[in-house]
Design a protein around this motif. Structure first.
Motif, mmCIF file in Angstrom:
data_model
loop_
_atom_site.group_PDB
_atom_site.id
_atom_site.type_symbol
_atom_site.label_atom_id
_atom_site.label_comp_id
_atom_site.label_asym_id
_atom_site.label_seq_id
_atom_site.Cartn_x
_atom_site.Cartn_y
_atom_site.Cartn_z
ATOM 1 N N SER A 63 -8.456 -2.600 -8.541
ATOM 2 C CA SER A 63 -7.914 -1.458 -9.275
ATOM 3 C C SER A 63 -8.719 -1.178 -10.526
ATOM 4 C CB SER A 63 -6.451 -1.738 -9.649
ATOM 5 O OG SER A 63 -6.367 -2.884 -10.443
ATOM 6 N N SER A 91 -5.538 5.885 6.070
ATOM 7 C CA SER A 91 -4.162 6.317 6.278
ATOM 8 C C SER A 91 -4.014 6.846 7.700
ATOM 9 C CB SER A 91 -3.801 7.406 5.266
ATOM 10 O OG SER A 91 -2.547 7.977 5.571
ATOM 11 N N VAL A 127 0.835 -1.204 0.000
ATOM 12 C CA VAL A 127 0.000 0.000 0.000
ATOM 13 C C VAL A 127 0.873 1.258 0.000
ATOM 14 C CG1 VAL A 127 -1.807 1.270 1.232
ATOM 15 C CG2 VAL A 127 -1.853 -1.226 1.180
ATOM 16 N N CYS A 171 -7.790 -2.496 -0.814
ATOM 17 C CA CYS A 171 -6.712 -3.350 -1.309
ATOM 18 C C CYS A 171 -7.067 -4.821 -1.159
ATOM 19 C CB CYS A 171 -5.399 -3.048 -0.575
ATOM 20 S SG CYS A 171 -5.444 -3.406 1.194
ATOM 21 N N CYS A 226 -10.725 -2.299 3.464
ATOM 22 C CA CYS A 226 -10.789 -0.846 3.389
ATOM 23 C C CYS A 226 -9.896 -0.320 4.504
ATOM 24 C CB CYS A 226 -12.221 -0.331 3.558
ATOM 25 S SG CYS A 226 -12.330 1.477 3.586
ATOM 26 N N TYR A 283 -8.254 7.132 2.126
ATOM 27 C CA TYR A 283 -8.665 5.731 2.267
ATOM 28 C C TYR A 283 -8.200 4.919 1.063
ATOM 29 C CZ TYR A 283 -11.642 7.013 6.201
ATOM 30 O OH TYR A 283 -12.105 7.460 7.415
ATOM 31 N N TYR A 284 -7.944 3.639 1.326
ATOM 32 C CA TYR A 284 -7.540 2.695 0.293
ATOM 33 C C TYR A 284 -8.439 1.471 0.345
ATOM 34 C CZ TYR A 284 -3.099 5.299 0.653
ATOM 35 O OH TYR A 284 -2.130 6.277 0.712
ATOM 36 N N CYS A 337 -3.902 -2.507 -5.005
ATOM 37 C CA CYS A 337 -4.325 -1.421 -4.117
ATOM 38 C C CYS A 337 -4.945 -0.294 -4.934
ATOM 39 C CB CYS A 337 -3.131 -0.906 -3.311
ATOM 40 S SG CYS A 337 -3.540 0.465 -2.211
ATOM 41 N N ARG A 338 -5.931 0.337 -4.373
ATOM 42 C CA ARG A 338 -6.577 1.473 -5.027
ATOM 43 C C ARG A 338 -6.807 2.576 -4.004
ATOM 44 N NH1 ARG A 338 -12.024 0.818 -8.670
ATOM 45 N NH2 ARG A 338 -12.559 3.010 -9.000
ATOM 46 N N ARG A 339 -6.241 3.734 -4.270
ATOM 47 C CA ARG A 339 -6.482 4.892 -3.405
ATOM 48 C C ARG A 339 -7.785 5.551 -3.842
ATOM 49 N NH1 ARG A 339 -2.436 9.653 -1.332
ATOM 50 N NH2 ARG A 339 -4.008 11.237 -0.931
#
Length: 361
Positions: free
Chosen positions: A361, A104, A86, A114, A101, A111-112, A121-123
């Motif tokens: 993603s 940070s 991440v 993953c 979920c 939030y991410y 991972c997706r921000r």
């Protein structure tokens, strides 16, 4: 030379491997290399994997500044799980069907989503509305939920709570933000909800996704609060009469879990663990599927928290241990124990987890 097994049998075998092994075997041949991205195989793999539940917990040591994630699998034992991919210091806020979920730690409002099995991972984009970190009563959303739809390979992230202006009391409006992974956008809706801030850490942590809806248990044990993530509709679901509104006595504690695709509550008293399952969702019909004597773990009863379950077993966390109860054999077993002093109880950061190859993603 003919193959020893038909292709379908080979796929059934591969669908029962850990994701890590599956990716390692991509180098065997061209056909296996394509499997993780093949629609038929991923659907088969996820269909098999959802039948197994694991427990993931963050272990923090008071004598050290670092912490680690451990994954407890009823069949394969204990392994470490890493979220280093991440590339941020994060903590898990919700888990659903193999996705996490995470929020940070150094940067509020980030939030991410993953998949620790595939290391994707997706921000999430920030909402253009007011920051979701200004909810009452704390610095983060009162409720955070993750809904992962395996059939459509999409997910929703939900954040909800009472918003208040700076220095003011909350005005009673319950604000909800929903992120849709297909549109890559947040949407907002406001409703009037009474007593939605009365959640304990565990009832916020154990958010359950079944029937296309997210569910949270109210700390007063009066009902379950559900959200239809497609239609943005809140609903209150009654608990079984025996445990509703704290009835029954005997030091009852109640936890909301999933059970093989159904909504379930686990009721723990001084001597018994009773497992309820919702038979009919629309009519809110509950029935007892198991009653477990807690006599042999009597000393641990005040500090045990059920985290996840299947029809075969229940995984529970205490301050320093992870236990499994084998339902058919009626046996208890310690799966993991913290060595040394831990700064936080294991149940404080424990989540249900499944290993899937759902893309995020």
């Amino acid at each position: 030379m003919d193959a020893l097994f038909p292709d379908e049998v080979i796929l059934q075998i591969l669908a029962r491997l850990p994701v890590k092994s599956l990716f390692r075997f991509k180098s065997v041949c061209k056909a296996w290399h394509k499997l993780p991205s093949d629609g038929y195989f991923t659907a088969l793999y996820n269909k098999v994997s959802v039948k197994e539940q694991m427990l993931v917990a963050e272990v923090s040591y008071s004598s050290e500044s670092k912490s680690s994630l451990i994954c407890v699998d009823n069949l394969r034992g204990v392994s470490e799980l890493s979220l280093e991919f991440v590339r941020d210091r994060v903590r898990i806020r919700a888990s659903c069907n193999g996705l996490f979920c995470c929020s940070s730690i150094p940067e509020k409002g980030v939030y991410y989503v993953c998949n620790p099995s595939t290391r994707e991972c997706r921000r999430l984009p920030k909402s253009r509305e007011r920051p979701v970190t200004r909810f009452y009563p704390d610095g983060e959303a009162t409720l955070v939920g993750l809904a992962c739809d395996l059939d459509r390979n999409k997910f929703y992230v939900v954040m909800a709570g009472y918003h208040r202006s700076f220095g003011q009391r909350p005005d009673g409006s319950f604000i909800c933000f929903v992120f849709d992974s297909e549109t890559n956008k947040w949407r907002k809706f406001v409703s009037e909800q009474e007593d939605c801030c009365s959640f304990t850490h565990m009832s916020k942590n154990q958010v359950v996704f079944v029937n296309g809806k997210l569910h949270w248990l109210m700390s007063g044990l009066c009902y379950v609060l559900s959200l239809d993530v497609e239609r943005d509709v809140w609903r209150k679901i009654c608990l079984p009469d025996e445990i509703r509104c704290g009835e029954g006595g005997g030091g009852n504690r109640v936890y909301l879990l999933e059970s093989d695709g159904f909504l379930s509550v686990v009721q723990i008293s001084d001597r018994w663990m009773k497992i309820w399952k919702m038979r009919e969702y629309e009519s809110e019909s509950w029935f007892v599927v198991d009653s477990v004597s807690l006599r042999c773990i009597k000393g641990l009863v005040p500090g045990i928290f059920p985290i996840c379950q299947t029809g075969e077993y229940v995984l529970l966390a205490t301050h320093k241990q992870v236990l499994v109860y084998q339902r058919r054999r009626k046996l208890w077993k310690e799966m993991f124990s913290v060595k040394g002093s831990s700064s936080l109880p294991l149940w404080f950061s424990a989540h249900a987890f499944r290993s899937t190859i759902v893309p995020c993603s």
